[in-house]
Design a protein around this motif. Structure first.
Motif, PDB file in Angstrom:
ATOM      1  N   THR A 160    -117.033   3.365 -50.848  1.00 32.50           N
ATOM      2  CA  THR A 160    -115.694   3.492 -51.423  1.00 32.50           C
ATOM      3  C   THR A 160    -115.609   4.785 -52.215  1.00 32.50           C
ATOM      4  OG1 THR A 160    -115.467   1.099 -51.587  1.00 32.50           O
ATOM      5  CG2 THR A 160    -113.964   2.426 -52.897  1.00 32.50           C
ATOM      6  N   SER A 161    -114.774   5.708 -51.737  1.00 32.02           N
ATOM      7  CA  SER A 161    -114.607   6.988 -52.400  1.00 32.02           C
ATOM      8  C   SER A 161    -113.169   7.465 -52.192  1.00 32.02           C
ATOM      9  CB  SER A 161    -115.582   8.008 -51.817  1.00 32.02           C
ATOM     10  OG  SER A 161    -115.358   9.278 -52.360  1.00 32.02           O
ATOM     11  N   GLN A 200    -110.207  10.584 -53.640  1.00 36.13           N
ATOM     12  CA  GLN A 200    -110.041  11.852 -54.342  1.00 36.13           C
ATOM     13  C   GLN A 200    -108.598  11.991 -54.796  1.00 36.13           C
ATOM     14  OE1 GLN A 200    -111.299  14.836 -51.566  1.00 36.13           O
ATOM     15  NE2 GLN A 200    -113.462  14.377 -51.864  1.00 36.13           N
ATOM     16  N   ARG A 231    -115.841   6.991 -57.172  1.00 33.15           N
ATOM     17  CA  ARG A 231    -116.614   6.146 -56.270  1.00 33.15           C
ATOM     18  C   ARG A 231    -116.949   4.792 -56.863  1.00 33.15           C
ATOM     19  NH1 ARG A 231    -121.084  10.462 -54.350  1.00 33.15           N
ATOM     20  NH2 ARG A 231    -119.709  11.714 -53.074  1.00 33.15           N
ATOM     21  N   SER A 232    -117.123   3.855 -55.932  1.00 35.68           N
ATOM     22  CA  SER A 232    -117.676   2.550 -56.247  1.00 35.68           C
ATOM     23  C   SER A 232    -118.615   2.220 -55.098  1.00 35.68           C
ATOM     24  CB  SER A 232    -116.580   1.497 -56.363  1.00 35.68           C
ATOM     25  OG  SER A 232    -117.149   0.223 -56.517  1.00 35.68           O
ATOM     26  N   ALA A 291    -119.275  13.116 -58.519  1.00 32.32           N
ATOM     27  CA  ALA A 291    -118.635  11.804 -58.555  1.00 32.32           C
ATOM     28  C   ALA A 291    -118.252  11.468 -59.993  1.00 32.32           C
ATOM     29  CB  ALA A 291    -119.568  10.734 -58.004  1.00 32.32           C
ATOM     30  N   SER A 303    -123.539  14.972 -58.769  1.00 29.89           N
ATOM     31  CA  SER A 303    -123.115  14.244 -57.569  1.00 29.89           C
ATOM     32  C   SER A 303    -121.655  14.515 -57.215  1.00 29.89           C
ATOM     33  CB  SER A 303    -123.300  12.740 -57.768  1.00 29.89           C
ATOM     34  OG  SER A 303    -122.377  12.258 -58.717  1.00 29.89           O
ATOM     35  N   ASP A 317    -114.884  13.084 -56.395  1.00 30.69           N
ATOM     36  CA  ASP A 317    -114.778  11.737 -55.852  1.00 30.69           C
ATOM     37  C   ASP A 317    -114.820  10.703 -56.961  1.00 30.69           C
ATOM     38  OD1 ASP A 317    -114.773  12.675 -53.255  1.00 30.69           O
ATOM     39  OD2 ASP A 317    -116.917  12.396 -52.974  1.00 30.69           O
TER      40      ASP A 317
END
Length: 121
Positions: free
Chosen positions: A14-15, A17, A9-10, A34, A32, A7
């Motif tokens: 918000t994610s 792929q 992410r923010s 992420a 994670s 992912d």
């Protein structure tokens, strides 16, 4: 090489792929799953993502600060090359079929969209 999914992410809500990404090793948090924004995100259009990837995902990657975004369309085939300028992407290249395209970022490569599909039939 890392296994999917990863992912970008923010925050919690918000994610995304990417289908393919290029990222610096130090920007990966394996605990994670992420990532900090990658250097490059690539989306390969499919019937289920044909509207989502060039629209919402494009805006999301721009908001996350992903500097390079590519959209591959296997129908045609075609490649759209985008670079972040300010808070939006600008088209800096495109190719269809056997047209060759040379890119310098995030590394030097020359390719034609049709080459991306060799062996996938």
């Amino acid at each position: 090489m890392l296994p999917a999914p990863l992912d970008v992410r923010s925050g919690i809500r918000t994610s995304v792929q990417p289908d393919i990404l290029v990222i610096r090793r130090e920007d990966v948090d394996l605990d994670s799953r992420a990532l900090d924004p990658p250097l490059l995100a690539v989306e390969v259009l499919s019937p289920s993502t044909r509207d989502f990837d060039p629209g919402l995902k494009r805006r999301t990657y721009a908001r996350l600060g992903v500097p390079l975004y590519r959209i591959v369309d296997p129908v045609g085939p075609s490649l759209l090359v985008l670079e972040l300028t300010g808070d939006e992407y600008a088209e800096v290249g495109a190719a269809r079929g056997d047209e060759s395209l040379s890119l310098q970022q995030p590394f030097a490569v020359s390719l034609a969209p049709a080459q991306l599909l060799v062996g996938l039939g």
